[in-house]
Design an enzyme around this catalytic site. Sequence first.
Site, mmCIF file in Angstrom:
data_model
loop_
_atom_site.group_PDB
_atom_site.id
_atom_site.type_symbol
_atom_site.label_atom_id
_atom_site.label_comp_id
_atom_site.label_asym_id
_atom_site.label_seq_id
_atom_site.Cartn_x
_atom_site.Cartn_y
_atom_site.Cartn_z
ATOM 1 N N LYS A 1 -28.575 -38.152 -28.730
ATOM 2 C CA LYS A 1 -27.984 -36.957 -29.375
ATOM 3 C C LYS A 1 -27.348 -37.339 -30.707
ATOM 4 C CE LYS A 1 -27.653 -34.885 -24.853
ATOM 5 N NZ LYS A 1 -26.984 -33.990 -23.911
ATOM 6 N N HIS B 1 -35.151 -29.191 -26.323
ATOM 7 C CA HIS B 1 -33.932 -29.524 -25.569
ATOM 8 C C HIS B 1 -33.026 -28.293 -25.500
ATOM 9 C CE1 HIS B 1 -30.098 -31.313 -24.502
ATOM 10 N NE2 HIS B 1 -30.810 -32.290 -23.971
ATOM 11 N N GLU C 1 -34.443 -29.996 -17.001
ATOM 12 C CA GLU C 1 -33.013 -30.234 -17.189
ATOM 13 C C GLU C 1 -32.254 -28.933 -16.954
ATOM 14 O OE1 GLU C 1 -32.299 -33.820 -19.936
ATOM 15 O OE2 GLU C 1 -32.669 -32.108 -21.230
HETATM 16 P P1 PGA Z 1 -26.505 -35.825 -19.849
HETATM 17 O O1 PGA Z 1 -27.577 -35.185 -20.861
HETATM 18 O O2 PGA Z 1 -27.183 -36.995 -19.197
HETATM 19 O O3 PGA Z 1 -25.356 -36.249 -20.732
HETATM 20 O O4 PGA Z 1 -26.151 -34.763 -18.878
HETATM 21 C C1 PGA Z 1 -28.920 -35.061 -20.503
HETATM 22 C C2 PGA Z 1 -29.708 -34.495 -21.649
HETATM 23 O O5 PGA Z 1 -29.185 -33.646 -22.376
HETATM 24 O O6 PGA Z 1 -30.872 -34.877 -21.880
#
Ligand code: PGA
Length: 253
Positions: free
Chosen positions: A12, A96, A168
């Site tokens: 990110k 995403h 996700e």
């Molecule tokens: P997280 O994020 O592992 O911090 O929950 C997952 C993602 O957004 O791909």
Amino acid sequence: MSRKPLIAGNWKMNKTGVQAVEAASELKRLVEGKEDVEIMIAPTYTCLYQVSQSLKGSSISLGAQDLYWEKNGAFTGEISSEMLVDAGCSHVIIGHSERRQYFNETDETVNRKIKAALDAGLKPVFCIGETEKEREAEETFSVLDKQIRDGLKSFVSDDLADIVIAYEPVWAIGTGKTATKEQAQEAHRFVRSLIEKLFGKPLAENLRILYGGSVKPENVRSIMEMPDVDGALVGGASLNPLTFSKLVFFNNN
Ligand code: PGA
């Protein structure tokens, strides 16, 4: 089943160039020789080239977190697929939930981005998932159905050999809440069946479906045990190389 697990880290908007290179080099050292799991990391655009240099000689793949579908031109601030390849990427995350939520990403733009990625030889990690409200309203499957049909609109099976899907659930991202392994399996099973219906059995059987949402060393193993879970897309726990390497070694005692 012969699907090779893929553990992917989405960094990110974190790490400067120096920090990214340091983390990538440390990860390279920690996972050296681990060949039964594929590994991908996705730093920010500005670090991609530097990180690609530091990953030389390792089997860790490099991914970007997004792209723009046009090849070049007057699109201030955007990055094309060709530029990502030039920076050393083999993968790109597309759709995403943070892009969908904060940057107006729609199933239609996702579709155009997947096409641009595949045309350039990049492997898309196509993200889908329902919000908490949608899950509570029992709309999970209809949301996934629409995201997949529209995101993969007008492709044929042969186009999609390199695609990876990441399920996700939005309510599990960065919240510490993880889907139970049964919830993950149920969603992954649904995704694989839909892919089979739309594109045929060979593609569905070879397709890797990653789970994402608060994956950590403490829960990775139980999620990875499920038959339709082929890997993880990891945010928070991918930032620290030691923690991330524990995810990569999920199948070692
Ligand atoms: P997280 O994020 O592992 O911090 O929950 C997952 C993602 O957004 O791909």
